[in-house]
Design a protein around this motif. Structure first.
Motif, PDB file in Angstrom:
ATOM      1  N   THR A 180      27.816  21.920  -4.998  1.00  0.00           N
ATOM      2  CA  THR A 180      27.526  20.501  -4.788  1.00  0.00           C
ATOM      3  C   THR A 180      26.333  20.338  -3.860  1.00  0.00           C
ATOM      4  O   THR A 180      25.442  19.516  -4.120  1.00  0.00           O
ATOM      5  CB  THR A 180      28.765  19.785  -4.218  1.00  0.00           C
ATOM      6  N   TRP A 181      26.281  21.134  -2.781  1.00  0.00           N
ATOM      7  CA  TRP A 181      25.143  21.093  -1.863  1.00  0.00           C
ATOM      8  C   TRP A 181      23.836  21.378  -2.602  1.00  0.00           C
ATOM      9  O   TRP A 181      22.838  20.692  -2.392  1.00  0.00           O
ATOM     10  CB  TRP A 181      25.307  22.117  -0.734  1.00  0.00           C
ATOM     11  N   VAL A 182      23.876  22.403  -3.441  1.00  0.00           N
ATOM     12  CA  VAL A 182      22.656  22.788  -4.177  1.00  0.00           C
ATOM     13  C   VAL A 182      22.146  21.614  -5.003  1.00  0.00           C
ATOM     14  O   VAL A 182      20.962  21.269  -4.948  1.00  0.00           O
ATOM     15  CB  VAL A 182      22.907  24.029  -5.071  1.00  0.00           C
ATOM     16  N   PHE A 183      23.032  20.986  -5.768  1.00  0.00           N
ATOM     17  CA  PHE A 183      22.602  19.876  -6.625  1.00  0.00           C
ATOM     18  C   PHE A 183      22.180  18.644  -5.813  1.00  0.00           C
ATOM     19  O   PHE A 183      21.227  17.950  -6.182  1.00  0.00           O
ATOM     20  CB  PHE A 183      23.672  19.528  -7.657  1.00  0.00           C
ATOM     21  N   LEU A 184      22.868  18.377  -4.710  1.00  0.00           N
ATOM     22  CA  LEU A 184      22.469  17.245  -3.868  1.00  0.00           C
ATOM     23  C   LEU A 184      21.116  17.500  -3.205  1.00  0.00           C
ATOM     24  O   LEU A 184      20.291  16.581  -3.104  1.00  0.00           O
ATOM     25  CB  LEU A 184      23.538  16.964  -2.809  1.00  0.00           C
ATOM     26  N   ILE A 185      20.876  18.718  -2.779  1.00  0.00           N
ATOM     27  CA  ILE A 185      19.581  19.055  -2.172  1.00  0.00           C
ATOM     28  C   ILE A 185      18.473  18.962  -3.215  1.00  0.00           C
ATOM     29  O   ILE A 185      17.408  18.390  -2.948  1.00  0.00           O
ATOM     30  CB  ILE A 185      19.636  20.446  -1.509  1.00  0.00           C
ATOM     31  N   LEU A 186      18.712  19.518  -4.394  1.00  0.00           N
ATOM     32  CA  LEU A 186      17.709  19.410  -5.464  1.00  0.00           C
ATOM     33  C   LEU A 186      17.429  17.951  -5.820  1.00  0.00           C
ATOM     34  O   LEU A 186      16.269  17.552  -5.977  1.00  0.00           O
ATOM     35  CB  LEU A 186      18.159  20.187  -6.702  1.00  0.00           C
ATOM     36  N   ALA A 187      18.486  17.153  -5.928  1.00  0.00           N
ATOM     37  CA  ALA A 187      18.312  15.726  -6.231  1.00  0.00           C
ATOM     38  C   ALA A 187      17.544  15.027  -5.109  1.00  0.00           C
ATOM     39  O   ALA A 187      16.701  14.160  -5.371  1.00  0.00           O
ATOM     40  CB  ALA A 187      19.671  15.060  -6.449  1.00  0.00           C
ATOM     41  N   GLY A 188      17.791  15.412  -3.875  1.00  0.00           N
ATOM     42  CA  GLY A 188      17.074  14.825  -2.750  1.00  0.00           C
ATOM     43  C   GLY A 188      15.592  15.161  -2.784  1.00  0.00           C
ATOM     44  O   GLY A 188      14.741  14.297  -2.527  1.00  0.00           O
ATOM     45  N   ILE A 189      15.274  16.400  -3.119  1.00  0.00           N
ATOM     46  CA  ILE A 189      13.870  16.809  -3.221  1.00  0.00           C
ATOM     47  C   ILE A 189      13.181  16.026  -4.334  1.00  0.00           C
ATOM     48  O   ILE A 189      12.081  15.494  -4.149  1.00  0.00           O
ATOM     49  CB  ILE A 189      13.769  18.329  -3.460  1.00  0.00           C
ATOM     50  N   ILE A 190      13.833  15.929  -5.477  1.00  0.00           N
ATOM     51  CA  ILE A 190      13.251  15.197  -6.610  1.00  0.00           C
ATOM     52  C   ILE A 190      13.131  13.706  -6.285  1.00  0.00           C
ATOM     53  O   ILE A 190      12.144  13.059  -6.660  1.00  0.00           O
ATOM     54  CB  ILE A 190      14.072  15.420  -7.897  1.00  0.00           C
ATOM     55  N   THR A 191      14.106  13.161  -5.572  1.00  0.00           N
ATOM     56  CA  THR A 191      14.029  11.759  -5.152  1.00  0.00           C
ATOM     57  C   THR A 191      12.806  11.529  -4.276  1.00  0.00           C
ATOM     58  O   THR A 191      12.080  10.540  -4.444  1.00  0.00           O
ATOM     59  CB  THR A 191      15.305  11.336  -4.396  1.00  0.00           C
ATOM     60  N   CYS A 192      12.560  12.452  -3.354  1.00  0.00           N
ATOM     61  CA  CYS A 192      11.374  12.335  -2.486  1.00  0.00           C
ATOM     62  C   CYS A 192      10.099  12.381  -3.310  1.00  0.00           C
ATOM     63  O   CYS A 192       9.188  11.563  -3.107  1.00  0.00           O
ATOM     64  CB  CYS A 192      11.362  13.448  -1.443  1.00  0.00           C
ATOM     65  N   LEU A 193      10.013  13.329  -4.232  1.00  0.00           N
ATOM     66  CA  LEU A 193       8.829  13.414  -5.088  1.00  0.00           C
ATOM     67  C   LEU A 193       8.647  12.140  -5.900  1.00  0.00           C
ATOM     68  O   LEU A 193       7.544  11.595  -5.989  1.00  0.00           O
ATOM     69  CB  LEU A 193       8.922  14.629  -6.016  1.00  0.00           C
ATOM     70  N   SER A 194       9.738  11.647  -6.479  1.00  0.00           N
ATOM     71  CA  SER A 194       9.681  10.426  -7.277  1.00  0.00           C
ATOM     72  C   SER A 194       9.167   9.260  -6.444  1.00  0.00           C
ATOM     73  O   SER A 194       8.312   8.483  -6.891  1.00  0.00           O
ATOM     74  CB  SER A 194      11.076  10.107  -7.830  1.00  0.00           C
ATOM     75  N   SER A 195       9.672   9.143  -5.229  1.00  0.00           N
ATOM     76  CA  SER A 195       9.241   8.044  -4.367  1.00  0.00           C
ATOM     77  C   SER A 195       7.790   8.202  -3.945  1.00  0.00           C
ATOM     78  O   SER A 195       7.042   7.216  -3.903  1.00  0.00           O
ATOM     79  CB  SER A 195      10.140   7.956  -3.139  1.00  0.00           C
ATOM     80  N   LEU A 196       7.374   9.421  -3.633  1.00  0.00           N
ATOM     81  CA  LEU A 196       5.972   9.649  -3.280  1.00  0.00           C
ATOM     82  C   LEU A 196       5.059   9.262  -4.437  1.00  0.00           C
ATOM     83  O   LEU A 196       4.030   8.613  -4.245  1.00  0.00           O
ATOM     84  CB  LEU A 196       5.747  11.111  -2.887  1.00  0.00           C
ATOM     85  N   PHE A 197       5.441   9.668  -5.643  1.00  0.00           N
ATOM     86  CA  PHE A 197       4.652   9.319  -6.828  1.00  0.00           C
ATOM     87  C   PHE A 197       4.637   7.806  -7.043  1.00  0.00           C
ATOM     88  O   PHE A 197       3.602   7.224  -7.371  1.00  0.00           O
ATOM     89  CB  PHE A 197       5.196  10.012  -8.079  1.00  0.00           C
ATOM     90  N   SER A 198       5.791   7.167  -6.876  1.00  0.00           N
ATOM     91  CA  SER A 198       5.881   5.717  -7.073  1.00  0.00           C
ATOM     92  C   SER A 198       5.032   4.962  -6.065  1.00  0.00           C
ATOM     93  O   SER A 198       4.334   4.010  -6.431  1.00  0.00           O
ATOM     94  CB  SER A 198       7.341   5.252  -6.959  1.00  0.00           C
ATOM     95  N   PHE A 199       5.099   5.374  -4.800  1.00  0.00           N
ATOM     96  CA  PHE A 199       4.298   4.704  -3.779  1.00  0.00           C
ATOM     97  C   PHE A 199       2.808   4.876  -4.052  1.00  0.00           C
ATOM     98  O   PHE A 199       2.028   3.937  -3.888  1.00  0.00           O
ATOM     99  CB  PHE A 199       4.646   5.226  -2.380  1.00  0.00           C
ATOM    100  N   ARG A 200       2.415   6.059  -4.493  1.00  0.00           N
ATOM    101  CA  ARG A 200       1.001   6.283  -4.813  1.00  0.00           C
ATOM    102  C   ARG A 200       0.586   5.422  -6.002  1.00  0.00           C
ATOM    103  O   ARG A 200      -0.495   4.830  -6.003  1.00  0.00           O
ATOM    104  CB  ARG A 200       0.754   7.768  -5.107  1.00  0.00           C
ATOM    105  N   ALA A 201       1.440   5.359  -7.011  1.00  0.00           N
ATOM    106  CA  ALA A 201       1.139   4.519  -8.176  1.00  0.00           C
ATOM    107  C   ALA A 201       1.013   3.062  -7.768  1.00  0.00           C
ATOM    108  O   ALA A 201       0.109   2.355  -8.245  1.00  0.00           O
ATOM    109  CB  ALA A 201       2.227   4.683  -9.247  1.00  0.00           C
ATOM    110  N   LEU A 202       1.893   2.591  -6.881  1.00  0.00           N
ATOM    111  CA  LEU A 202       1.815   1.207  -6.409  1.00  0.00           C
ATOM    112  C   LEU A 202       0.550   0.961  -5.598  1.00  0.00           C
ATOM    113  O   LEU A 202      -0.019  -0.129  -5.648  1.00  0.00           O
ATOM    114  CB  LEU A 202       3.047   0.847  -5.574  1.00  0.00           C
TER     115      LEU A 202
END
Length: 140
Positions: free
Chosen positions: A64-86
Protein backbone atom coordinates in the motif's frame (compact mmCIF):
# COMPACT_ATOMS: atom_id res chain seq x y z
CA UNK A 1 -23.65 9.23 -2.07
CA UNK A 2 -20.48 8.88 -4.16
CA UNK A 3 -21.99 11.04 -6.88
CA UNK A 4 -22.40 13.97 -4.47
CA UNK A 5 -18.72 13.79 -3.58
CA UNK A 6 -17.76 13.39 -7.25
CA UNK A 7 -19.76 16.50 -8.16
CA UNK A 8 -18.22 18.42 -5.27
CA UNK A 9 -14.78 17.32 -6.49
CA UNK A 10 -15.60 18.55 -10.00
CA UNK A 11 -16.86 21.88 -8.68
CA UNK A 12 -13.84 22.41 -6.45
CA UNK A 13 -11.45 21.35 -9.26
CA UNK A 14 -13.02 23.95 -11.55
CA UNK A 15 -12.56 26.63 -8.91
CA UNK A 16 -8.95 25.51 -8.37
CA UNK A 17 -8.24 25.99 -12.09
CA UNK A 18 -9.48 29.57 -11.97
CA UNK A 19 -7.70 30.45 -8.72
CA UNK A 20 -4.49 28.77 -9.93
CA UNK A 21 -4.57 30.65 -13.22
CA UNK A 22 -4.86 33.91 -11.31
CA UNK A 23 -2.15 32.76 -8.88
CA UNK A 24 0.44 31.94 -11.56
CA UNK A 25 -0.02 35.24 -13.37
CA UNK A 26 2.94 37.03 -11.80
CA UNK A 27 5.06 34.22 -10.34
CA UNK A 28 6.78 31.02 -11.45
CA UNK A 29 4.35 28.13 -11.87
CA UNK A 30 6.52 25.79 -9.77
CA UNK A 31 6.55 28.29 -6.90
CA UNK A 32 2.77 28.59 -7.10
CA UNK A 33 2.44 24.81 -6.94
CA UNK A 34 4.84 24.61 -3.98
CA UNK A 35 2.79 27.16 -2.05
CA UNK A 36 -0.42 25.30 -2.78
CA UNK A 37 1.21 21.98 -1.82
CA UNK A 38 2.13 23.22 1.66
CA UNK A 39 -1.49 24.15 2.26
CA UNK A 40 -2.66 20.78 0.93
CA UNK A 41 -0.37 19.00 3.41
CA UNK A 42 -1.60 21.10 6.33
CA UNK A 43 -5.28 20.59 5.49
CA UNK A 44 -4.94 16.87 4.67
CA UNK A 45 -3.10 15.98 7.90
CA UNK A 46 -5.46 18.19 9.91
CA UNK A 47 -8.44 16.22 8.56
CA UNK A 48 -6.72 12.90 9.36
CA UNK A 49 -5.97 14.08 12.90
CA UNK A 50 -9.47 15.48 13.39
CA UNK A 51 -10.98 12.15 12.32
CA UNK A 52 -8.71 10.27 14.71
CA UNK A 53 -7.08 8.25 11.94
CA UNK A 54 -3.42 9.01 12.71
CA UNK A 55 -2.93 5.65 14.44
CA UNK A 56 -3.70 3.84 11.17
CA UNK A 57 -0.38 5.01 9.68
CA UNK A 58 1.54 2.28 11.49
CA UNK A 59 -0.78 -0.42 10.14
CA UNK A 60 -0.36 0.40 6.45
CA UNK A 61 1.14 -2.51 4.51
CA UNK A 62 4.32 -2.15 2.44
CA UNK A 63 2.49 -2.74 -0.88
CA UNK A 64 0.00 0.00 0.00
CA UNK A 65 2.86 2.38 0.84
CA UNK A 66 4.48 1.70 -2.53
CA UNK A 67 1.31 2.52 -4.47
CA UNK A 68 0.52 5.59 -2.35
CA UNK A 69 4.06 6.91 -2.80
CA UNK A 70 3.95 6.29 -6.55
CA UNK A 71 0.54 7.99 -6.76
CA UNK A 72 1.92 10.92 -4.76
CA UNK A 73 4.87 11.32 -7.12
CA UNK A 74 2.59 11.19 -10.16
CA UNK A 75 0.19 13.65 -8.50
CA UNK A 76 3.08 16.09 -8.04
CA UNK A 77 4.14 15.71 -11.66
CA UNK A 78 0.55 16.16 -12.84
CA UNK A 79 0.17 19.32 -10.79
CA UNK A 80 3.50 20.72 -11.96
CA UNK A 81 2.48 20.10 -15.56
CA UNK A 82 -0.97 21.62 -14.97
CA UNK A 83 0.43 24.74 -13.34
CA UNK A 84 2.89 25.21 -16.19
CA UNK A 85 0.12 24.74 -18.74
CA UNK A 86 -2.01 27.32 -16.91
CA UNK A 87 0.92 29.73 -16.87
CA UNK A 88 1.28 29.39 -20.65
CA UNK A 89 -2.32 28.92 -21.78
CA UNK A 90 -5.92 29.90 -21.17
CA UNK A 91 -7.76 28.16 -18.33
CA UNK A 92 -10.70 27.36 -20.63
CA UNK A 93 -8.39 25.54 -23.03
CA UNK A 94 -6.01 23.93 -20.54
CA UNK A 95 -8.72 22.43 -18.36
CA UNK A 96 -10.45 20.35 -21.05
CA UNK A 97 -7.12 18.80 -22.03
CA UNK A 98 -6.01 18.05 -18.47
CA UNK A 99 -9.44 16.60 -17.79
CA UNK A 100 -8.98 14.06 -20.54
CA UNK A 101 -7.47 12.20 -17.59
CA UNK A 102 -10.91 10.70 -16.97
CA UNK A 103 -10.83 9.04 -20.40
CA UNK A 104 -7.32 7.77 -19.73
CA UNK A 105 -8.38 6.57 -16.26
CA UNK A 106 -11.21 4.64 -17.88
CA UNK A 107 -8.79 2.98 -20.30
CA UNK A 108 -6.28 2.21 -17.54
CA UNK A 109 -9.09 0.82 -15.36
CA UNK A 110 -10.06 -1.56 -18.15
CA UNK A 111 -6.49 -2.64 -18.90
CA UNK A 112 -4.97 -2.84 -15.42
CA UNK A 113 -7.94 -3.30 -13.08
CA UNK A 114 -10.07 -5.42 -15.43
CA UNK A 115 -13.06 -3.12 -14.96
CA UNK A 116 -16.05 -3.89 -17.12
CA UNK A 117 -17.54 -1.43 -19.60
CA UNK A 118 -20.31 -1.37 -22.17
CA UNK A 119 -21.08 0.58 -25.33
CA UNK A 120 -22.64 3.46 -23.37
CA UNK A 121 -19.41 3.99 -21.43
CA UNK A 122 -17.35 3.78 -24.63
CA UNK A 123 -19.63 6.27 -26.40
CA UNK A 124 -19.50 8.65 -23.44
CA UNK A 125 -15.71 8.46 -23.27
CA UNK A 126 -15.39 9.11 -27.00
CA UNK A 127 -17.74 12.11 -26.76
CA UNK A 128 -15.84 13.46 -23.76
CA UNK A 129 -12.52 13.14 -25.59
CA UNK A 130 -13.88 14.77 -28.74
CA UNK A 131 -15.48 17.55 -26.69
CA UNK A 132 -12.27 18.24 -24.75
CA UNK A 133 -10.20 18.47 -27.93
CA UNK A 134 -12.83 20.62 -29.67
CA UNK A 135 -12.97 23.09 -26.78
CA UNK A 136 -9.20 23.27 -26.44
CA UNK A 137 -8.57 23.81 -30.15
CA UNK A 138 -11.47 26.17 -30.88
CA UNK A 139 -10.41 29.41 -32.49
CA UNK A 140 -11.45 32.80 -31.18
Amino acid sequence: MWIVFALLAALSAAIVVIFSKIGVKDIDSNLAFAIQSVLIIIVAWSVVAWQGSLSQVTRIERRTWVFLILAGIITCLSSLFSFRALKLGEAGKVSPITNLSFVLALIFGIVFLKEKINWVVIAGAVLMAIGGVMIATARE
